[in-house]
Design an enzyme around this catalytic site. Structure first.
Site, PDB file in Angstrom:
ATOM      1  N   TYR A 176       0.699  -1.312   0.106  1.00 58.80           N
ATOM      2  CA  TYR A 176       0.104   0.133  -0.168  1.00 58.80           C
ATOM      3  C   TYR A 176       1.321   1.297  -0.227  1.00 58.80           C
ATOM      4  O   TYR A 176       0.627   2.368  -0.138  1.00 58.80           O
ATOM      5  CB  TYR A 176      -0.706  -0.088   0.850  1.00 58.80           C
ATOM      6  CG  TYR A 176      -2.122  -1.390   1.231  1.00 58.80           C
ATOM      7  CD1 TYR A 176      -2.227  -2.195   1.182  1.00 58.80           C
ATOM      8  CD2 TYR A 176      -3.915  -0.422   1.271  1.00 58.80           C
ATOM      9  CE1 TYR A 176      -2.945  -3.204   0.552  1.00 58.80           C
ATOM     10  CE2 TYR A 176      -4.199  -1.392   1.176  1.00 58.80           C
ATOM     11  CZ  TYR A 176      -4.141  -2.865   1.042  1.00 58.80           C
ATOM     12  OH  TYR A 176      -5.190  -4.067   0.883  1.00 58.80           O
ATOM     13  N   LYS A 178       3.835 -14.071   5.629  1.00 56.16           N
ATOM     14  CA  LYS A 178       4.871 -15.050   4.507  1.00 56.16           C
ATOM     15  C   LYS A 178       6.262 -14.447   4.651  1.00 56.16           C
ATOM     16  O   LYS A 178       6.455 -14.621   2.888  1.00 56.16           O
ATOM     17  CB  LYS A 178       3.677 -14.817   3.445  1.00 56.16           C
ATOM     18  CG  LYS A 178       3.464 -16.243   2.457  1.00 56.16           C
ATOM     19  CD  LYS A 178       2.355 -16.604   2.496  1.00 56.16           C
ATOM     20  CE  LYS A 178       2.283 -18.223   1.839  1.00 56.16           C
ATOM     21  NZ  LYS A 178       1.931 -19.726   2.540  1.00 56.16           N
ATOM     22  N   ASP A 196      -1.974 -17.944   6.064  1.00 54.66           N
ATOM     23  CA  ASP A 196      -2.911 -19.035   4.565  1.00 54.66           C
ATOM     24  C   ASP A 196      -3.115 -20.152   6.133  1.00 54.66           C
ATOM     25  O   ASP A 196      -4.260 -20.022   6.347  1.00 54.66           O
ATOM     26  CB  ASP A 196      -2.117 -19.430   3.486  1.00 54.66           C
ATOM     27  CG  ASP A 196      -0.435 -19.864   4.164  1.00 54.66           C
ATOM     28  OD1 ASP A 196       0.105 -19.256   4.917  1.00 54.66           O
ATOM     29  OD2 ASP A 196      -0.274 -20.832   3.193  1.00 54.66           O
ATOM     30  N   ASP A 238      -5.471  -5.941   5.914  1.00 55.33           N
ATOM     31  CA  ASP A 238      -6.968  -5.040   5.130  1.00 55.33           C
ATOM     32  C   ASP A 238      -7.917  -6.685   5.223  1.00 55.33           C
ATOM     33  O   ASP A 238      -9.058  -6.608   5.246  1.00 55.33           O
ATOM     34  CB  ASP A 238      -6.436  -4.292   3.546  1.00 55.33           C
ATOM     35  CG  ASP A 238      -7.661  -3.613   3.086  1.00 55.33           C
ATOM     36  OD1 ASP A 238      -8.297  -3.449   4.033  1.00 55.33           O
ATOM     37  OD2 ASP A 238      -7.023  -3.203   2.044  1.00 55.33           O
TER      38      ASP A 238
END
Ligand code: NAD
Length: 358
Positions: A123, A190, A223, A247
Site C-alpha cells: 500500500y 509469509k 494462510d 486489510d
C-alpha cells in the site's frame, strides 16, 4: 470542549455520520465539530478528492472522526483513505472484533483485535504501469541486478517493509496488549516466500518479543492463520499484521462477529488519530437510510476513550450492547427492518437511560 474534525465521507458516510453525531450528543460530551468534505463531492466541486484544508484541519484538531470514502476508479486519484494515513503518519490501525450480545453468528466468545501496519507494504503506492518507459527501465534494472526476467507486459507494485516501520508497529502491538490486559500477540506473515519484507517484519517481532515477557507471542503463516481464524477464532487475541494482510483479515474478523456494519476502527500515529469504520461507502445501499451506523458509532466510542472521556465511552458501549441484546431495533444487515435513524435514536435513548440510572 473537544475540537474535532468530522469528515462525513461519501456513499452511506453522511447518513451514518449524522447518526453518530446524535449518539455523541446523547453522551453529554461537548464537541465542537469542524466539518470537512473529502471524496467524490470535492472531486466534482474542487477537482481533488483530498483538499489541503482537510489535512490542515486534522493537523490542528489532532483528532478526526471519518466516514467511508469511495476510491473513484479511473480518475487518476489514489485512495483518500490511504493518502490520509500516509500524510498524517497514522501507522497503526486498531480494529477490535468481539462477539456482541443478540447478534447471531457461527462462533461464540470471539474477542480479538487486529493491529494493522498502515503505511508500508504493497500500500506504499509505489507502482509501475504496464507498457510505460519507466516500467521498461525498471525491468532492465531488475534483470541486471537479479538475473530474473519480468514479462514485458507486466505491471509492478513494490512492497517495502522497513526496520523502522516494522519496529514501531511491533512495539505498538505489544504495548497495546499490555495496556489492554491481552494475553497473546499472533503475527501473520509469509516469510517463507518473501524473505526480505515479511521475513524482516518477523525478524523484528522475534527481536522485540522477549522484552514483553508478560505477553505471549506466536507467529503463523497468513494462510494457516486464515484457516485457524475460521476454525477456532476464540483462541486468538491480538493479531499483528502487515498492511495488506491486515486489510483482508479485518474484513474476515468483522464477518466472524456479525459483519461490516459492526466493525469499528482507529488509525493512530504519534501525533494524530483518525477514527473510522472498517467498511467502505457501500454504494449499493447509499441514500436509502438503511445502513447500520453501529460501526461508526463504535469508532466514535474508541475516540471517546482516546479523549479520556472514559465514562462516556463506557455509556456508549453499554448502550450499543443493550440495543443489540434487546433485539427490537435492527438494521437489515442484522436481519431487521430498522432504519439508520431508528438505530441512532435507540442507541441515544439507551445512552440517556444509563445516565438516569447512574
Ligand atoms: P463496502 O464495505 O462499502 O461494502 C461491502 C458490503 O457490505 C456491501 O454489500 C455493503 O452494502 C455492506 N456494508 C458495508 N457497510 C455497511 C453498513 N454500515 N451497513 C450495512 N451494510 C454495509 O465495500 P466495497 O463495496 O468493496 O467498497 C465501496 C467503496 O468504499 C470503494 O470505493 C472502496 O474503495 C471504498 N472503501 C473505503 C474504505 C474507507 O473509507 N476506509 C474502506 C473500504 C472500502
Amino acid at each position: 470542549m473537544h475540537e474535532i474534525t468530522l469528515i462525513p465521507g461519501d456513499g452511506i458516510g453522511p447518513e451514518i455520520a449524522e447518526a453518530t453525531r446524535e449518539v455523541l450528543e446523547a453522551t453529554g460530551v461537548r464537541i465542537e465539530w469542524e466539518v470537512e468534505e473529502a471524496g467524490v463531492t470535492t472531486l466534482e466541486r474542487e477537482g481533488t478528492v483530498l483538499p489541503d484544508r482537510v489535512l490542515e484541519s486534522v493537523r490542528r484538531t489532532r483528532v478526526a472522526l471519518k466516514g467511508p470514502i469511495a476510491t473513484p476508479i479511473g480518475t487518476g486519484f489514489r485512495s483518500v483513505n490511504v493518502a490520509l494515513r500516509h500524510e498524517l503518519d497514522l501507522f497503526a490501525a486498531v480494529r477490535p472484533s468481539r462477539t456482541l450480545p443478540g447478534v447471531p453468528t457461527r462462533y461464540e466468545g470471539v474477542d480479538l483485535v487486529v493491529i494493522r501496519e498502515n503505511t508500508e507494504d504493497l500500500y506504499a503506492g509505489i507502482e509501475f504501469e504496464a507498457g510505460t518507459p519507466e516500467t521498461a527501465e525498471l525491468r532492465e534494472h531488475l534483470r541486471a541486478l537479479t538475473g530474473e526476467r519480468v514479462r514485458d507486459d507486466a505491471g509492478i507494485t513494490v512492497k517495502p517493509i522497513s526496520v523502522t516501520g516494522a519496529r514501531r508497529i511491533v512495539r505498538f502491538a505489544f504495548e497495546y496488549a499490555r495496556a489492554n490486559e491481552r494475553r497473546k500477540v499472533t503475527l501473520g506473515h509469509k516469510a517463507n516466500i518473501m524473505w526480505f519484507s515479511d521475513g524482516l517484519f518477523l525478524e523484528i517481532a522475534l527481536d522485540e518479543a522477549p522484552s514483553y515477557s508478560d505477553v505471549a507471542f506466536e507467529e503463523m503463516q497468513i494462510d494457516q492463520l486464515s484457516m485457524r481464524l475460521t476454525h477456532d477464532p476464540e483462541t486468538f487475541d491480538v493479531l499483528l499484521l502487515p498492511n495488506l494482510y491486515g486489510d483482508i483479515l479485518s474484513d474476515l474478523c468483522a464477518g466472524l462477529v456479525g459483519g461490516l456494519g459492526l466493525a469499528a476502527g482507529a488509525n493512530l500515529g504519534w501525533e494524530y488519530a483518525v477514527f473510522e469504520p472498517v467498511h467502505g461507502s457501500a454504494p449499493d445501499i447509499a441514500g436509502r437510510g438503511v445502513a447500520n451506523p453501529l460501526a461508526m458509532i463504535q469508532s466514535a466510542g474508541m475516540m471517546l476513550s482516546h479523549l479520556h472521556e472514559i465514562d462516556a465511552a463506557a455509556a456508549l458501549a453499554g448502550a450499543v450492547d443493550r440495543v443489540l441484546r434487546e433485539g427490537r431495533v435492527r438494521t437489515p444487515d442484522l436481519g431487521g427492518t430498522a432504519s439508520t435513524r431508528e438505530m441512532a435514536a435507540a442507541v441515544s435513548k439507551a445512552v440517556r437511560r444509563r445516565d438516569l440510572r447512574d
